[in-house]
Structures are given as structure tokens and as C-alpha cells.
Design a protein around this motif. Sequence first.
Motif, mmCIF file in Angstrom:
data_model
loop_
_atom_site.group_PDB
_atom_site.id
_atom_site.type_symbol
_atom_site.label_atom_id
_atom_site.label_comp_id
_atom_site.label_asym_id
_atom_site.label_seq_id
_atom_site.Cartn_x
_atom_site.Cartn_y
_atom_site.Cartn_z
ATOM 1 N N VAL A 122 0.933 4.222 -2.950
ATOM 2 C CA VAL A 122 0.466 5.498 -2.865
ATOM 3 C C VAL A 122 1.543 6.572 -3.185
ATOM 4 O O VAL A 122 1.177 7.593 -3.834
ATOM 5 C CB VAL A 122 -0.158 5.958 -1.383
ATOM 6 N N VAL A 123 2.808 6.117 -3.108
ATOM 7 C CA VAL A 123 3.983 7.015 -3.516
ATOM 8 C C VAL A 123 4.064 7.069 -4.908
ATOM 9 O O VAL A 123 4.145 8.033 -5.693
ATOM 10 C CB VAL A 123 5.300 6.644 -2.889
ATOM 11 N N ALA B 144 1.032 10.406 -2.315
ATOM 12 C CA ALA B 144 1.643 10.884 -1.101
ATOM 13 C C ALA B 144 3.121 10.937 -1.612
ATOM 14 O O ALA B 144 3.683 10.230 -2.462
ATOM 15 C CB ALA B 144 1.506 9.764 -0.043
ATOM 16 N N ASP B 145 4.043 11.754 -0.887
ATOM 17 C CA ASP B 145 5.446 11.820 -1.406
ATOM 18 C C ASP B 145 6.174 12.103 0.184
ATOM 19 O O ASP B 145 7.299 12.546 0.056
ATOM 20 C CB ASP B 145 5.513 13.277 -2.361
ATOM 21 N N VAL C 240 5.249 2.571 9.832
ATOM 22 C CA VAL C 240 5.266 3.127 8.345
ATOM 23 C C VAL C 240 6.836 3.414 8.252
ATOM 24 O O VAL C 240 7.238 3.478 7.156
ATOM 25 C CB VAL C 240 4.307 4.107 8.156
ATOM 26 N N HIS D 255 0.843 -1.204 -0.046
ATOM 27 C CA HIS D 255 -0.110 0.006 -0.018
ATOM 28 C C HIS D 255 0.898 1.297 0.008
ATOM 29 O O HIS D 255 0.664 2.152 -0.755
ATOM 30 C CB HIS D 255 -0.803 0.050 1.227
ATOM 31 N N VAL D 256 1.755 1.276 0.767
ATOM 32 C CA VAL D 256 2.894 2.164 1.042
ATOM 33 C C VAL D 256 3.720 2.624 -0.477
ATOM 34 O O VAL D 256 3.551 3.815 -1.073
ATOM 35 C CB VAL D 256 3.774 2.404 2.082
ATOM 36 N N ILE E 268 9.033 2.187 5.083
ATOM 37 C CA ILE E 268 9.584 3.094 4.186
ATOM 38 C C ILE E 268 11.263 2.616 4.001
ATOM 39 O O ILE E 268 11.625 2.610 2.915
ATOM 40 C CB ILE E 268 9.445 4.700 4.597
ATOM 41 N N LEU F 197 -3.144 7.067 5.412
ATOM 42 C CA LEU F 197 -3.636 5.964 6.189
ATOM 43 C C LEU F 197 -4.600 6.178 7.126
ATOM 44 O O LEU F 197 -5.615 5.273 7.755
ATOM 45 C CB LEU F 197 -2.470 5.156 6.747
ATOM 46 N N SER G 246 2.604 12.535 4.714
ATOM 47 C CA SER G 246 1.271 12.452 3.869
ATOM 48 C C SER G 246 0.767 11.090 3.614
ATOM 49 O O SER G 246 -0.385 10.656 3.326
ATOM 50 C CB SER G 246 1.791 12.995 2.322
ATOM 51 N N ILE G 247 1.612 9.934 3.817
ATOM 52 C CA ILE G 247 1.259 8.635 3.935
ATOM 53 C C ILE G 247 0.537 8.340 5.216
ATOM 54 O O ILE G 247 -0.597 7.905 4.814
ATOM 55 C CB ILE G 247 2.633 7.762 3.831
ATOM 56 N N GLN H 230 6.340 10.726 4.543
ATOM 57 C CA GLN H 230 6.048 9.823 5.606
ATOM 58 C C GLN H 230 4.782 10.450 6.196
ATOM 59 O O GLN H 230 3.543 9.811 6.460
ATOM 60 C CB GLN H 230 6.942 9.628 6.895
#
Length: 268
Positions: A54-55, A60-61, A88, A50-51, A92, A70, A65-66, A63
Motif C-alpha cells: 500500500v505504501v 498510504a504514506d 503495524v 500488505h503494508v 513498519i 486496514l 493512513s495505513i 502509519q
Amino acid sequence: MPAGRGWTRTGRRCWSAHRSNREELWDRYVDGEPEPVESQLRDRAALRTHVLAVVAAGFADSQASILDLLGETFYAHQTPDPDLGGVVGDVIAELIEAELLAPADEAGVELTATELGTQVSRQYVTPETGRRIVDGLGRIDRMADDRVTPLTVLAVVCDTPDMDDTYLGNGERASLYQFARRHDAELPVEMDQIDAFESWLESVKTARILTAWTEEATVAELVSEYRIGPGDLESRVDRAEWLLGAADALAGVVGIDVPEIDRVRGAL
């Protein structure tokens, strides 16, 4: 109660049943208690996927915004005050180590998906599968051309989390071990370097079955010899086609040419 996608208060569903079991189904699905549902984000592998997604998709760009994204998920709704910051951050770091994400600024605050990470996400394979395929392609690239066979490329994609496991009976272990020894030159990893040997042996069985399928073995022959159901065989073939397609795309990113991939895909 939430219904459908998003947090709407109402929803509609259609239900059809034969009169012979109508009451049974009504009791189970209409009057019955709701079944428990848990977010897959509790699983570390799902969170990694998922991470990265989204990047790679540009949602998201960083941690922060992630975590904002979430916070809007079912997992956050289901878990009061979920402490995702630490996990998270670890995810990353794992994706950066796997060369799927990279820092986008000197401070390391902003993130971007690498070309490899973008392609892994685009192929809908998990980050671990993508990394294993790339590592396998690297080993194939170091092999002599005459050692690369259908078994070689199938062994790479079968030894990934996205390939379904194939049951390995107690009576099969010895013969499969002997098979692996006989075909050691074709396999992309040496047996004495394997950590999870049982899991690897299962993947070799799957690769062996699929190799036989490319050599025009019949369903009946494979079912009889390898104790695999026809539906399971079809599932393995479908997944192999998908994963070989992903391997071909990832090979293009890392600059490795493996013509055997296309040949095996065509034979499946």
C-alpha cells in the motif's frame, strides 16, 4: 450476507454438476453450512507484504493512513476493535530495517517505499523473500566468478519463503549433506553459518533438483531419484522462473550483475 467484492447484500453464482453427484454437491454447497473464512492479515508475513504494497502503490504514506486502510479490510470487519496500531508499528520498523521503507520527513511520520521496496512489491514477492534474495546476491557478488554456477543462483531463490518446500526423507539427509559438502564452494552461504539447518537442507534439495533439470534430466529420472511428483516438479520449475526473474530485477536495483541468472532462466 456479503457477496462478491465489497459489502453488497446480494450476489450471483453459477453451479454445474453431473446428475450422478448432483444431490451430494447440492447438500454440500447449497444446503451446507458456510465454511469459516479468516483474514490472512492475521499472519505477520502477510501483513508485512500488505503494508509494503500500500505504501509502494501510493495508497498510504504514514502509519495513520495505513491503519485507515486496514480498518476497511475483512480483518477489521471480522475482528471487533482490532488493535493493529502496535503490530503495524512493528511491521513498519521491520520494513525500514530491511531497507524497503524509509521515513519521508525528519519527524519520521511520513513514509515512502525505497527503490528496492518498490521493486520487491512490483515483483509480487514477499518482503522476506526480497531481502533474502538481495542478501544472496550480495554474497554471490563477493564470490569468485568461477564459483558461481546454476546451483549457486538456484540455492539463493530456493531458500526463500516464496519457494515451495520439498519433502526431505530421513534416508536422504546423509546423502544431501554430503552433496552440500562437495559443492560447498558453489553455495552462497557457509554451512556453519546456517541457523535453520533442516529448512536450508530442503532448499538445497530443491536447488539440486532444478540444477539437474537445467542439465536436461528427464521428469522420470527426477521423480525416481528424488521422490518428487511430476506436478510438484512443474510447480518448482515455475516458481524458480518467477523468483529468478525477481532476482534479476532486484539485482538491477542494487547494482549487482549476475549473468548466471539469465542463463539458468533460459535453461529452465
